[in-house]
Design a protein around this motif. Sequence first.
Motif, mmCIF file in Angstrom:
data_model
loop_
_atom_site.group_PDB
_atom_site.id
_atom_site.type_symbol
_atom_site.label_atom_id
_atom_site.label_comp_id
_atom_site.label_asym_id
_atom_site.label_seq_id
_atom_site.Cartn_x
_atom_site.Cartn_y
_atom_site.Cartn_z
ATOM 1 N N LEU A 82 0.847 -1.179 0.000
ATOM 2 C CA LEU A 82 0.000 0.000 0.000
ATOM 3 C C LEU A 82 0.885 1.232 0.000
ATOM 4 O O LEU A 82 2.002 1.208 0.516
ATOM 5 N N ASP A 83 0.374 2.316 -0.540
ATOM 6 C CA ASP A 83 1.062 3.599 -0.469
ATOM 7 C C ASP A 83 0.350 4.443 0.580
ATOM 8 O O ASP A 83 -0.844 4.723 0.444
ATOM 9 N N ILE A 84 1.069 4.853 1.631
ATOM 10 C CA ILE A 84 0.469 5.598 2.738
ATOM 11 C C ILE A 84 1.195 6.928 2.875
ATOM 12 O O ILE A 84 2.426 6.966 2.945
ATOM 13 N N ARG A 85 0.421 8.012 2.935
ATOM 14 C CA ARG A 85 1.011 9.342 3.082
ATOM 15 C C ARG A 85 0.221 10.148 4.114
ATOM 16 O O ARG A 85 -0.992 9.983 4.240
ATOM 17 N N PHE A 86 0.934 11.025 4.834
ATOM 18 C CA PHE A 86 0.275 11.939 5.754
ATOM 19 C C PHE A 86 -0.425 13.038 4.954
ATOM 20 O O PHE A 86 0.105 13.526 3.961
ATOM 21 N N THR A 87 -1.609 13.455 5.416
ATOM 22 C CA THR A 87 -2.300 14.568 4.773
ATOM 23 C C THR A 87 -2.023 15.886 5.480
ATOM 24 O O THR A 87 -2.416 16.945 4.985
ATOM 25 N N ASP A 88 -1.358 15.838 6.638
ATOM 26 C CA ASP A 88 -0.987 17.038 7.391
ATOM 27 C C ASP A 88 0.535 17.136 7.396
ATOM 28 O O ASP A 88 1.218 16.241 7.905
ATOM 29 N N PRO A 89 1.121 18.222 6.841
ATOM 30 C CA PRO A 89 2.593 18.329 6.784
ATOM 31 C C PRO A 89 3.263 18.409 8.141
ATOM 32 O O PRO A 89 4.480 18.270 8.238
ATOM 33 N N ALA A 90 2.491 18.630 9.213
ATOM 34 C CA ALA A 90 3.085 18.649 10.558
ATOM 35 C C ALA A 90 3.626 17.272 10.942
ATOM 36 O O ALA A 90 4.517 17.161 11.789
ATOM 37 N N TRP A 91 3.083 16.232 10.329
ATOM 38 C CA TRP A 91 3.568 14.873 10.570
ATOM 39 C C TRP A 91 4.639 14.563 9.527
ATOM 40 O O TRP A 91 4.375 14.600 8.323
ATOM 41 N N ASP A 92 5.857 14.241 10.006
ATOM 42 C CA ASP A 92 6.949 13.939 9.080
ATOM 43 C C ASP A 92 7.507 12.531 9.246
ATOM 44 O O ASP A 92 8.451 12.145 8.566
#
Length: 238
Positions: A82-92
């Motif tokens: 799966l490809d998982i990405r944060f939608t909030d840039p505060a999470w790195d």
Amino acid sequence: MTMDRHRPKSAPSMAERHDDDDAVQPATLTDADGPGKWAFTILAVSFGALTAGLLVAGNLMTGNNRLMSGSDASAAAGMQGLDIRFTDPAWDGRTVPANALCSRYGPTGKSPGLAVSGLPADTRMVVIAFNDDSYQRLSTDGGHGTIAMPVPPEQSWVAIPPVAGESHQLPADIIMVKPHRGALHTGTAYLPPCSGGAGNHYSAVVQAVRTPPPGPSGTVQIMPQDVLAQATISLGRY
């Protein structure tokens, strides 16, 4: 001249070799090698140990020692990734945001919003299990809570909204699969990072499953054979 008496009694098989085979290996010495060769060997071994130590330390700082990428993890498990990405840039993925902690250390935070793509065609739900990898009791099976979101037929992606910590109020379409196992506000769906800045590493295991969503009063039971794809994302350290 018999060389066998200077060899180890049993050499390691190929199956026993480790990733550090390329490191400098100590030579087998005889009495005729002299103190110079002993000194060179000790120096080489020390340099190899120092290099290995620095690599391990670097991995510990980033959390990469505990996690694989989605594709690597899925390959190891023998399933699709799966490809998982944060939608909030505060999470790195390296440091948990200061406003995303449990109520013991400030205003209660929320889980990260996640965009999950690459869902198999038969996916009925996406399940997210939050864990504290550094605290054994909450390190597996959603120790910080497990939630799920239904997926419309044939949709290959889904956006998981942030979930308020220590709360019974869930966003629309979010289902509590299992409550967290922490001590604060028991019975709620999500416990934010709560280690008090001890450097604990947090992660989320994301699964695409063919298990259908439950009815209004039903519970979710996910069988291992229903997991179609899986990946793990680092949430960072706190």
